[in-house]
Design an enzyme around this catalytic site. Sequence first.
Site, short mmCIF file in Angstrom:
data_model
loop_
_atom_site.label_atom_id
_atom_site.label_comp_id
_atom_site.label_asym_id
_atom_site.label_seq_id
_atom_site.Cartn_x
_atom_site.Cartn_y
_atom_site.Cartn_z
N VAL A 78 5.06 -2.91 3.50
CA VAL A 78 5.59 -1.62 3.08
C VAL A 78 5.97 -1.79 1.55
CG1 VAL A 78 7.65 -0.22 2.89
CG2 VAL A 78 6.25 -0.83 5.18
N GLY A 123 9.55 -5.17 -1.58
CA GLY A 123 8.36 -5.13 -0.35
C GLY A 123 8.69 -5.78 0.68
N LYS A 124 7.78 -5.79 1.81
CA LYS A 124 7.98 -6.82 2.97
C LYS A 124 6.75 -6.51 3.63
CE LYS A 124 11.46 -9.49 4.50
NZ LYS A 124 12.06 -10.23 3.59
N GLY A 125 6.45 -7.43 4.60
CA GLY A 125 5.44 -7.29 5.40
C GLY A 125 5.62 -8.13 6.90
#
Length: 436
Positions: A78, A123-125
């Site tokens: 995201v 951001g992050k994943g």
Amino acid sequence: MPAVAEARPQTAAAPYSAGIFSGPVFEMARRQFDRVADHLHMAADERERIFMPKRAISVSCPIHRDDGSVAVFTGYRVQHHLTLGPTKGGTRFASTVDVGEVGALAIWMSWKCALLGLPYGGGKGGVTVDPFSLSSRELEALSRRYMQEMIPFVGPQIDVMAPDMGTDERVMAWFMDTYSMYQGSTVTEIVTGKPVECGGTVGRREATGRGVAYCVRRAMEHMKIAPQHATAIIQGFGNVGSVTAQELALQGVRIVGVSDHTAAYYDAGGLDVEALLEHVREHRVLRGYSQESLCDPDELLTRPCDILVPAAMERAITANNAAHLKCRILAEGANGPTTPEADRILAERGEDLFIIPDILCNAGGVVVSYFEWVQDLQRYFWGHAEVREKLEQSLERAFQRVIARAGRDRISHRDAALALGVETVRHAKQTRGLFP
């Protein structure tokens, strides 16, 4: 092929929708934002543009298992906003990962970067997998497949990954190598948290825990607590919690409780931090360290201490246990460890409790990740002393801003930190305007 979902704005009169995002962690991020947006007198249509993530990516990651079978894991990324620069954030491998959790973590990362003055959006994943169930070869295969699927959507000026729960510098090296093979040249700046030999920076692994300990030290000064007379409990003994324990012990603080997902230990006389670290280095987890000091993990949070550091998962401090906390400093090493319901209960304690909110307390990791990105871009690297000095300077500026804003507006430290972060993103979006 990856599925990409773009946030679609509604009319100004309509309330903003969570769209594909759901779950208690995302709802918690939304409620925190709404509280601050109310404080900033933000209109409904402006809220959607600032809060909702720009892009969500879902990918299937098939790998060959060691037994010859094929397993498929779901991965996410995201990207909250790119107004200030590329997005930045960790990648988590855990069985609890879903798009709502990843979305919330990306949003919190945006406020954190803005608060610290970093030129990033959040951001992050993550991949929905128990990393402990994978062999080393399977972990490498999954890491490389995940990055391969993300290549069309990431880049040094688009989205820069970093480690998080369940990943480490070895995984970041695999990410970097996979991206570099696709580009045809070594691109060290695509990820941070890498081994130093692969373009990483000294001090990155310790940065988050070191930053937590620095913020605790500043809080002890405010509360007039002498470190040599202070006690601490650390929930979560991974990278963040273990380094925090080690750093606090060096300051003279007595560590009386620690826990991870396998065991919890409490000893009012103090635990041997170096022995705990050695046990975890050998066995990877706390389980089996001792039979004498074992205690209930939930009960550990409410044992007497001066400093409580939740450094594990989200939503550890809830309405069920908030009233029973006996600490004087709550240092949020994890992201989102305190629910809004718990915040209301803790607020009743007033100045008796000093809360260091997560987007300040655990910001050391992204600060030194930024340093690593800058060094990679310049191909010029710094020493330990310079990294640590710059880290503490960044945290000190943010710490003072939060304390000053909380005092000026008579709001909580959390609301002050969030207001500073949200304001920065808001002003940047207003200045840049809306395209087309």
